[in-house]
Design a protein around this motif. Structure first.
Motif, PDB file in Angstrom:
ATOM      1  N   ARG A 194       0.895  -1.101  -0.018  1.00 19.95           N
ATOM      2  CA  ARG A 194       0.172  -0.040   0.079  1.00 19.95           C
ATOM      3  C   ARG A 194       0.948   1.249   0.193  1.00 19.95           C
ATOM      4  NH1 ARG A 194      -5.162  -1.523   2.085  1.00 19.95           N
ATOM      5  NH2 ARG A 194      -4.952  -3.539   3.060  1.00 19.95           N
ATOM      6  N   SER A 232      -4.396   1.455  -8.003  1.00 26.86           N
ATOM      7  CA  SER A 232      -4.619   1.782  -6.629  1.00 26.86           C
ATOM      8  C   SER A 232      -5.700   2.550  -6.489  1.00 26.86           C
ATOM      9  CB  SER A 232      -3.421   2.123  -5.989  1.00 26.86           C
ATOM     10  OG  SER A 232      -3.533   2.227  -4.552  1.00 26.86           O
ATOM     11  N   ALA A 238      -4.238   4.000   1.007  1.00 26.37           N
ATOM     12  CA  ALA A 238      -4.531   3.401  -0.259  1.00 26.37           C
ATOM     13  C   ALA A 238      -4.679   1.782  -0.498  1.00 26.37           C
ATOM     14  CB  ALA A 238      -3.060   3.498  -1.359  1.00 26.37           C
ATOM     15  N   THR A 239      -5.267   1.438  -1.326  1.00 25.64           N
ATOM     16  CA  THR A 239      -5.449  -0.064  -1.686  1.00 25.64           C
ATOM     17  C   THR A 239      -3.948  -0.470  -2.108  1.00 25.64           C
ATOM     18  OG1 THR A 239      -6.268   0.232  -3.939  1.00 25.64           O
ATOM     19  CG2 THR A 239      -7.837  -0.069  -2.091  1.00 25.64           C
ATOM     20  N   VAL A 285      -1.087  -1.895  -4.559  1.00 29.76           N
ATOM     21  CA  VAL A 285      -0.906  -1.762  -5.803  1.00 29.76           C
ATOM     22  C   VAL A 285      -1.155  -3.425  -6.522  1.00 29.76           C
ATOM     23  CG1 VAL A 285       1.148  -1.769  -7.566  1.00 29.76           C
ATOM     24  CG2 VAL A 285       0.973  -0.079  -5.509  1.00 29.76           C
ATOM     25  N   ASN A 320     -11.654  -5.880  -5.051  1.00 29.41           N
ATOM     26  CA  ASN A 320     -10.810  -5.868  -3.921  1.00 29.41           C
ATOM     27  C   ASN A 320     -11.169  -7.039  -3.072  1.00 29.41           C
ATOM     28  OD1 ASN A 320      -8.579  -4.235  -4.511  1.00 29.41           O
ATOM     29  ND2 ASN A 320      -9.650  -2.499  -4.073  1.00 29.41           N
ATOM     30  N   THR A 329      -9.190  -6.696   1.257  1.00 32.91           N
ATOM     31  CA  THR A 329      -8.593  -5.352   0.843  1.00 32.91           C
ATOM     32  C   THR A 329      -9.586  -4.333   1.016  1.00 32.91           C
ATOM     33  OG1 THR A 329      -7.112  -6.278  -0.849  1.00 32.91           O
ATOM     34  CG2 THR A 329      -7.836  -3.942  -0.942  1.00 32.91           C
TER      35      THR A 329
END
Length: 202
Positions: free
Chosen positions: A26, A64, A112-113, A115, A177, A185
């Protein structure tokens, strides 16, 4: 109220992410700039969402989904440059490829989620996505043929999505996700990611 934006990550950026082993991690930071190679995150504020996109062989991927935390230089960024040879953000050296050395680079801290390079935007959704400028005018994405993007010029920059497209993209990315076999995620309604319809008026 919150808004959503898109930013295009180039082949060089994504190649560097892979080479550095950042896939699955992340990013805690991204970088705004003043040049076409590192566009300014104009209008983005804390709480806004930014979709990092990548185009490969006419397919658009969501790499992302980032929520802006702040746009301040913090201690985590490390000391500023003493000379031009010094890194601009030594504390974020692991993520230099996101633009740390770019023209006028400024840190944007994000939640962030991880990559990923395996979330292609479906062609029908790609054809429906729209963006709006500061005057409220909307535009779609040109050069989409049979669900494939033949030219990426319309994504090159930092652009505000319309509310409808932001909601559609959030729902799609959230589902992708959550279905990831590697583990949970954050989606749009988990881990502090609230529903867009609840945080932004139409």
């Amino acid at each position: 109220m919150s808004d959503a934006f898109s930013v295009l990550w180039t082949h060089d950026t994504c190649r560097a992410l892979r080479k550095a082993g950042r896939v699955g991690e992340r990013p805690p930071v991204a970088f705004s700039g003043v040049h076409s190679s590192l566009p300014a995150w104009s209008g983005a504020q804390a709480g806004d969402e930014v979709y990092a996109l990548h185009v490969n062989r006419c397919v658009v991927y969501v790499v992302s989904r980032m929520r802006v935390v702040d746009r301040e230089r913090r201690d985590c960024c490390g000391p500023g440059r003493a000379t031009w040879d010094d890194p601009a953000f030594p504390g974020h050296d692991d993520w230099w490829m996101l633009g740390a050395g770019g023209c006028g680079a400024a840190a944007v801290h994000v939640d962030a989620t991880p990559v990923r390079f395996d979330i292609p935007i479906p062609g029908d959704l790609l054809e429906r996505l729209t963006w709006r400028n500061r005057r409220g005018r909307t535009r779609g994405l040109k050069h989409v043929v049979d669900g494939r993007l033949e030219r990426a010029v319309g994504l090159q920059g930092f652009y505000r999505l319309t509310a409808e497209s932001a909601d559609e993209l959030a729902e799609f990315v959230g589902k992708e996700n959550h279905s990831c076999s590697a583990g949970p995620t954050p989606g749009p309604r988990s881990a502090g990611w609230s529903s867009r319809s609840a945080t932004r008026s139409r």
